[in-house]
Design a protein around this motif. Sequence first.
Motif, short mmCIF file in Angstrom:
data_model
loop_
_atom_site.label_atom_id
_atom_site.label_comp_id
_atom_site.label_asym_id
_atom_site.label_seq_id
_atom_site.Cartn_x
_atom_site.Cartn_y
_atom_site.Cartn_z
N GLY A 1 0.93 -1.25 0.08
CA GLY A 1 0.02 -0.03 -0.10
C GLY A 1 0.67 1.34 0.01
O GLY A 1 0.29 2.27 -0.35
N ASP B 1 -6.28 9.44 -5.13
CA ASP B 1 -7.62 9.06 -4.43
C ASP B 1 -8.00 9.77 -3.21
O ASP B 1 -7.64 8.99 -2.20
CB ASP B 1 -7.55 7.70 -4.28
N ASP C 1 -6.44 7.58 1.36
CA ASP C 1 -5.12 7.65 1.33
C ASP C 1 -4.67 8.69 1.94
O ASP C 1 -5.18 9.97 1.90
CB ASP C 1 -4.68 7.62 -0.21
N ALA D 1 -1.62 4.02 1.57
CA ALA D 1 -2.82 3.42 1.20
C ALA D 1 -2.86 2.08 1.66
O ALA D 1 -2.07 1.42 2.16
CB ALA D 1 -3.07 3.83 -0.28
N ARG E 1 -2.20 2.45 5.31
CA ARG E 1 -2.88 3.76 5.58
C ARG E 1 -2.40 4.32 6.99
O ARG E 1 -2.31 5.31 7.39
CB ARG E 1 -4.41 3.60 5.22
#
Length: 340
Positions: A80, A204, A234, A270, A274
């Motif tokens: 992520g 995003d 995010d 993310a 996150r």
Amino acid sequence: MSPAAFAEHCAAPTPAMRLFDAASAGAYAAAFPGDVAETVLDAAAVADVFADFVAGSCAQMPPDPTPTTPKLFTFQSAPGLRLYSGLVPAAVQQQLVLNVVEEYLPPPQHRTNVHPLYDLPAPFHLFGSSETTEIVPNPSPPPGFVPPARPASLGSFQDRRLRWVTLGGQYDWTAKVYPSFDRASPAFPAFPPNLAALLAALFDISPDASIVNFYSPGDTLSAHQDVAERSAADLVSVSLGCEAVFLCGPTRDVPPLQLRVRSGDVIVMAGQSRFAYHGVPKVWAGSCPPHLSGADFAAAADARSPAAVYGFAPPTRHGRDRYASWIAGKRINLNVRQML
């Protein structure tokens, strides 16, 4: 790994930890096979987004035709986590520095670490005006804060006294909460619209809040998680100025990954990353790129008054001829998050 152990890594990173540097990505890939994936991005695909950001700024830096080759790096060891190396072009980095000083810092609704201690003029112009040479102590400090005994020079704020400013939702650093999630509340002022449009077009996220950190060489940021937001969207972190080490540990069970971040890099946290622990254990002196340390900020063209966007007038003296020498010894990090 416990939070305390992670904090020790942040305080003293060791060679045994994985250090990724985009400038030597091949060496990292050889040392840790299969961990990193590299993608070359099309700079032309986002050129209009950056052009719109510059055009929407109150004062606009001249264009820079220097081509860029941004790259995206992802890591198996930090699911992520995304590093966009060199994503922000030089002219847009200059524009962001200009906007931080002249658009994001001055509004009185954007609180700083020094507001509880000093009676900052409103708006607060870091490089002053013909009327401002020093800042007096706050005559009515909040509970728990003891104001200094004497005024401070404006230069001391430019040096190390100013550490951060909050944009949009005003995070309470004492209570570790957002005072309000109500957009009609004074504690939830509107996020700078031009910056919001830029980041929403690239990532995003629908930006609601940001902390803008001002680092000097020798400064650090201890290990922490960003968990006060109601949204799991995010986190976006934009680096300007001096280079730094960014640490990210996706769980408590493994040592964090080290990333060397440069001016114009963007980190996105993310998915599993996150809510990862992260910190900044090092900022390199003398590492600010020439396109910032040698920038001619006085060449910026005033397109519109900030009064139309933020409700305040520009200073009688911008001090733009001093921005380059200031950013030469600084790292600015815009950490942006969605609250709702």
